[in-house]
Design a protein around this motif. Structure first.
Motif, PDB file in Angstrom:
ATOM      1  N   ASN A  85     -11.332  -1.698  -4.771  1.00 19.34           N
ATOM      2  CA  ASN A  85     -10.134  -2.485  -4.477  1.00 19.34           C
ATOM      3  C   ASN A  85      -8.909  -1.623  -4.246  1.00 19.34           C
ATOM      4  O   ASN A  85      -7.815  -2.134  -4.061  1.00 19.34           O
ATOM      5  CB  ASN A  85      -9.870  -3.477  -5.602  1.00 19.34           C
ATOM      6  CG  ASN A  85     -10.925  -4.565  -5.598  1.00 19.34           C
ATOM      7  OD1 ASN A  85     -11.297  -5.061  -4.550  1.00 19.34           O
ATOM      8  ND2 ASN A  85     -11.435  -4.878  -6.762  1.00 19.34           N
ATOM      9  N   GLU A  86      -9.126  -0.298  -4.264  1.00 23.31           N
ATOM     10  CA  GLU A  86      -7.986   0.572  -3.979  1.00 23.31           C
ATOM     11  C   GLU A  86      -7.843   0.751  -2.468  1.00 23.31           C
ATOM     12  O   GLU A  86      -8.797   0.568  -1.719  1.00 23.31           O
ATOM     13  CB  GLU A  86      -8.181   1.922  -4.671  1.00 23.31           C
ATOM     14  CG  GLU A  86      -7.875   1.823  -6.155  1.00 23.31           C
ATOM     15  CD  GLU A  86      -8.180   3.115  -6.879  1.00 23.31           C
ATOM     16  OE1 GLU A  86      -8.022   4.182  -6.264  1.00 23.31           O
ATOM     17  OE2 GLU A  86      -8.583   3.039  -8.043  1.00 23.31           O
ATOM     18  N   PRO A  87      -6.633   1.095  -2.024  1.00 23.31           N
ATOM     19  CA  PRO A  87      -6.430   1.200  -0.579  1.00 23.31           C
ATOM     20  C   PRO A  87      -7.285   2.287   0.054  1.00 23.31           C
ATOM     21  O   PRO A  87      -7.430   3.382  -0.491  1.00 23.31           O
ATOM     22  CB  PRO A  87      -4.942   1.532  -0.449  1.00 23.31           C
ATOM     23  CG  PRO A  87      -4.507   1.968  -1.787  1.00 23.31           C
ATOM     24  CD  PRO A  87      -5.396   1.297  -2.776  1.00 23.31           C
ATOM     25  N   TRP A  95       0.848  -1.191   0.000  1.00 28.06           N
ATOM     26  CA  TRP A  95       0.000   0.000   0.000  1.00 28.06           C
ATOM     27  C   TRP A  95       0.870   1.222   0.000  1.00 28.06           C
ATOM     28  O   TRP A  95       1.616   1.427   0.872  1.00 28.06           O
ATOM     29  CB  TRP A  95      -0.919   0.018   1.223  1.00 28.06           C
ATOM     30  CG  TRP A  95      -1.829  -1.141   1.252  1.00 28.06           C
ATOM     31  CD1 TRP A  95      -1.905  -2.078   2.221  1.00 28.06           C
ATOM     32  CD2 TRP A  95      -2.788  -1.516   0.279  1.00 28.06           C
ATOM     33  NE1 TRP A  95      -2.837  -3.005   1.913  1.00 28.06           N
ATOM     34  CE2 TRP A  95      -3.400  -2.693   0.723  1.00 28.06           C
ATOM     35  CE3 TRP A  95      -3.195  -0.977  -0.946  1.00 28.06           C
ATOM     36  CZ2 TRP A  95      -4.394  -3.345  -0.003  1.00 28.06           C
ATOM     37  CZ3 TRP A  95      -4.175  -1.629  -1.657  1.00 28.06           C
ATOM     38  CH2 TRP A  95      -4.769  -2.793  -1.186  1.00 28.06           C
ATOM     39  N   SER A 113      -7.809  -2.658   1.186  1.00 27.23           N
ATOM     40  CA  SER A 113      -8.687  -2.043   0.196  1.00 27.23           C
ATOM     41  C   SER A 113      -9.943  -1.506   0.880  1.00 27.23           C
ATOM     42  O   SER A 113     -10.276  -1.870   2.009  1.00 27.23           O
ATOM     43  CB  SER A 113      -9.064  -3.059  -0.873  1.00 27.23           C
ATOM     44  OG  SER A 113      -9.956  -4.002  -0.335  1.00 27.23           O
TER      45      SER A 113
END
Lengths: 439, 269
Positions: free
Chosen positions: B160-162, A439, B117
């Motif tokens: 699905n993005e952080p 991340w 996510s």
């Protein structure tokens, strides 16, 4: 007095008096400090460069080995003079292969095999290791007896040194290990194209030997590999579990403080003390075998545990408390909090600490000396229970040898060890990047 | 502002005779030897927003954190008195703190999404509590939670993005979505807007007002305007004691206590 009498208006419009902030002094101090830093770095890099240059320049020749390729006559009259190999295969094992090798070299040099003095010189020209080379050929295919084929034999260590230019030929003949006759033979064989210097795989595969040309790191590499595997398998789970318990579950009280202080103390205990502990506990009390990688691995595990625990606890502590609150706040149990959220974030730090601990264990010598891993082991161990040595111990043993050829092998072994350490550190960096990039 | 009028003009929905959702009875909290909260008696009405106000260090956050036993995580913290949730003593040994926190959710001062996510953030609670039976169920819970947190339109294409890649206000709404995904009965909010800009604050306040239909909300705030805008009941804490509590409009227009009056008019605090 006149100053004080100046009208206010004049003071306001005049440029403010220049105040002394000591800027010059501060800049000078900063400049000096930077200079000290640069000097320190240059000195550090300089020593590193000297170290590397010295090791590489002395050690790189260990990676090639002078070899002699000559037609070898596998004479039945020498190998199996009573022609009993069909009934007694032992004769092929115990045959006098060195004579076969000497005769082959003598023939290539045009020396009569009846010239006893010349043959003695030739015996010192070819490595005694040619015994096993020829034996392996014959044992693999007994039909070779009675025929002639080209075989590459190892040159003796002194001839190898002479070929690499490491022997000063201006010294009188009786004060050096290589005779003029041998040097002449070397040149003769060179002109025939029989001398080659291939990569010295033997350095990485052979076991211990009193002859430098057949001495290698094979046993030490396998021993070190077994020990690293044992350290990884034992120290990582125990260390991480202990850290998680201390950091996430244990109540902070006198007892945990006491444990914490002692873990930090253990990290500072000289490694030879761990060797004594291993000797007393694993060998004397539990009766484990001496010189075995299993004992070495366990001793190094004890030595590495504090390092891993300290690194893991630091990594766990670096995970922001807000993540813990978030997990607990939606009703995660403590274990779910740790394994779902805290541990993944701490993984890069844990891995880095582990690999650095492993690298330290790989280079550790003292405790291994005490548990008998400083030994003459010629055969590669097939399990962690067999006798073995380790890379740094092998370096220690070779450094005590007198022959010129062991000097380059010592440095070559140092290079091998440094390469492994560098690879482990690179692995640590790559793993950290890989996990941090998520991340 | 329409927001403000909407909140203040809305009559409290609480059924007058309904029992309180949560009730504190002589609640005291100690940090080691130091007592931080003294004898707090406070009723939290169902489907109401109760705001806790007071100067820094007055014990309002401490009280809030004792409502879902988040204080348990602090070494040396001790709670005395009795706090009930639907008449059950939440400090009773038979109460499992995991279950309690599933029923009493929490949103923190600083947005603290998991570094996973957006989907994982919201789905984590339902997953560990076994609320969803299958993937479709879980998807539905995640989608509806995000919708109710007013975040759906902004993130529907990047689930699905952080979650850490969102803006501060979006992160806080993600945390609210995460909290309501476990279908809590009570939602505790510890200064949820203190790290946000005024626009994000307005969005969250509007959201709180909507969430009141389904959740009982307790909010700690430093902003008296915010307390006035979003809450039906207000409790004023000072130096670890509950000084005054009552209907929000009463507290702000007609405080009975001198200290309350001084605080809301800006003379102390």
């Amino acid at each position: 007095m006149t100053d004080a009498a100046l009208p206010h208006a004049a003071v306001d419009t005049a440029a403010p008096a220049k105040r002394d902030f000591g800027l010059k002094r501060r800049h000078a101090a900063e400049f000096r400090f930077r200079l000290y830093g640069i000097v320190a770095i240059v000195i550090g890099l300089g020593f590193l460069a000297i170290l590397l240059v010295s090791i590489v320049s002395k050690g790189y020749t260990a990676f090639v080995q002078t070899s002699i390729t000559v037609p070898v006559e596998f004479s039945a009259s020498i190998i199996d003079k009573d022609n009993e190999r069909a009934t007694n295969p032992r004769v092929l094992v115990s045959a006098n292969y060195p004579i076969v090798a000497r005769n082959a070299v003598a023939k290539a040099l045009g020396v009569s095999i009846d010239d006893k003095a010349a043959m003695r010189d030739i015996a010192k020209f070819v490595s005694d290791g040619s015994r096993s080379t020829l034996r392996e050929i014959v044992l693999a295919d007994p039909s070779v007896i009675g025929t002639t084929r080209n075989v590459t034999l190892l040159a003796a260590a002194d001839i190898d040194s002479a070929n690499k230019g490491q022997i000063d030929l201006t010294v009188p003949q009786d004060k050096r290990k290589v005779s003029d006759q041998q040097v002449a033979w070397l040149d003769q064989l060179k002109q025939q194209g029989a001398i080659s210097t291939p990569f010295n795989w033997g350095l990485l595969t052979f076991g211990a030997s009193s002859r430098p040309e057949t001495a290698g790191l094979g046993v030490a590499l396998v021993g070190s590999l077994y020990m690293m595997a044992i350290v990884l398998l034992c120290a990582l789970p125990i260390g991480v579990a202990a850290s998680i318990y201390l950091e996430e579950f244990a109540k902070k009280n006198r007892f945990t403080d006491f444990i914490e202080v002692n873990i930090n103390n253990l990290a500072a205990v000289p490694s030879i003390v761990y060797g004594l502990l291993g000797l007393a506990v694993f060998i004397n009390f539990f009766g484990m075998p001496r010189s075995a990688p299993i004992v070495g691995g366990l001793v190094l595990t004890l030595m590495t545990l504090p390092t891993i625990i300290i690194a893991t606890r630091a990594a766990l502590r670096a995970v922001p408390p807000s993540i813990r609150s978030a997990a607990l706040g939606i009703g995660a149990s403590r274990m779910q909090m740790v394994f779902d959220h805290v541990l993944p974030l701490a993984t890069p730090g844990i891995l880095t600490g582990t690999i650095i601990g492993l690298a330290r264990a790989l280079g550790e010598t003292a405790p291994l000396l005490l548990i008998g891993m400083v030994a003459f082991v010629a055969d590669r161990p097939t399990s962690p229970l067999d006798p073995a040595t380790a890379l740094p111990v092998q370096i220690y043993m070779w450094a005590n040898e007198a022959e010129r050829a062991f000097v380059e092998r010592t440095q070559g072994a140092v290079l091998v060890l440094l390469i492994f350490l560098a690879l482990m550190n690179i692995a640590a960096i790559l793993l950290r990047r890989r996990f941090e990039r998520r991340w | 502002m329409s927001l403000e009028s909407a909140a203040t003009t809305a009559a409290p929905v609480a059924r007058p005779n309904a029992p309180p959702k949560m009730q504190g009875d002589k609640v005291g909290v100690f940090y080691g030897e130091k007592q931080a909260l003294f004898d707090v008696d406070l009723k939290i009405e169902q489907f109401n927003v109760t705001s806790l106000i007071g100067p820094s260090g007055c014990g309002k956050s401490t009280f809030l954190r004792s409502l879902n036993r988040m204080n348990d995580t602090i070494d040396g913290c001790r709670v005395v008195g009795k706090i009930t949730l639907d008449k059950d003593d939440i400090y009773d040994p038979s109460i499992d703190v995991v279950e309690l926190r599933a029923r009493v959710g929490m949103v923190f001062q600083k947005p603290n999404p998991f570094p996973k996510s957006i989907y994982e953030n919201v789905a984590y609670g339902p997953k560990i509590h076994g609320i969803a039976r299958n993937k479709a169920d879980l998807d539905e819970i995640v989608h509806s939670s995000l919708r109710r947190a007013g975040l759906w339109n902004e993130v529907k294409d990047r689930l699905n993005e952080p979650g850490t890649g969102l803006s501060g206000g979006q992160q806080q709404r993600l945390c609210i979505a995460r909290a309501i995904a476990t279908k809590p009965e009570v939602l505790l909010m510890d200064e949820p807007c203190s790290a946000l800009d005024p626009i994000a604050t307005a969005v969250i306040e509007e959201l709180i007002d909507e969430l009141r239909e389904n959740f009982t909300i307790v909010i700690v705030t430093h902003s008296m305007q915010q307390a006035a805008r979003v809450s039906q009941k207000t409790a004023f804490f000072h130096l670890g004691k509950l000084i005054e509590e009552g209907k929000t409009e009463d507290i702000f227009t007609n405080p009975r206590n001198k200290q309350t009056q001084d605080y809301i008019t800006g003379r102390i605090g």
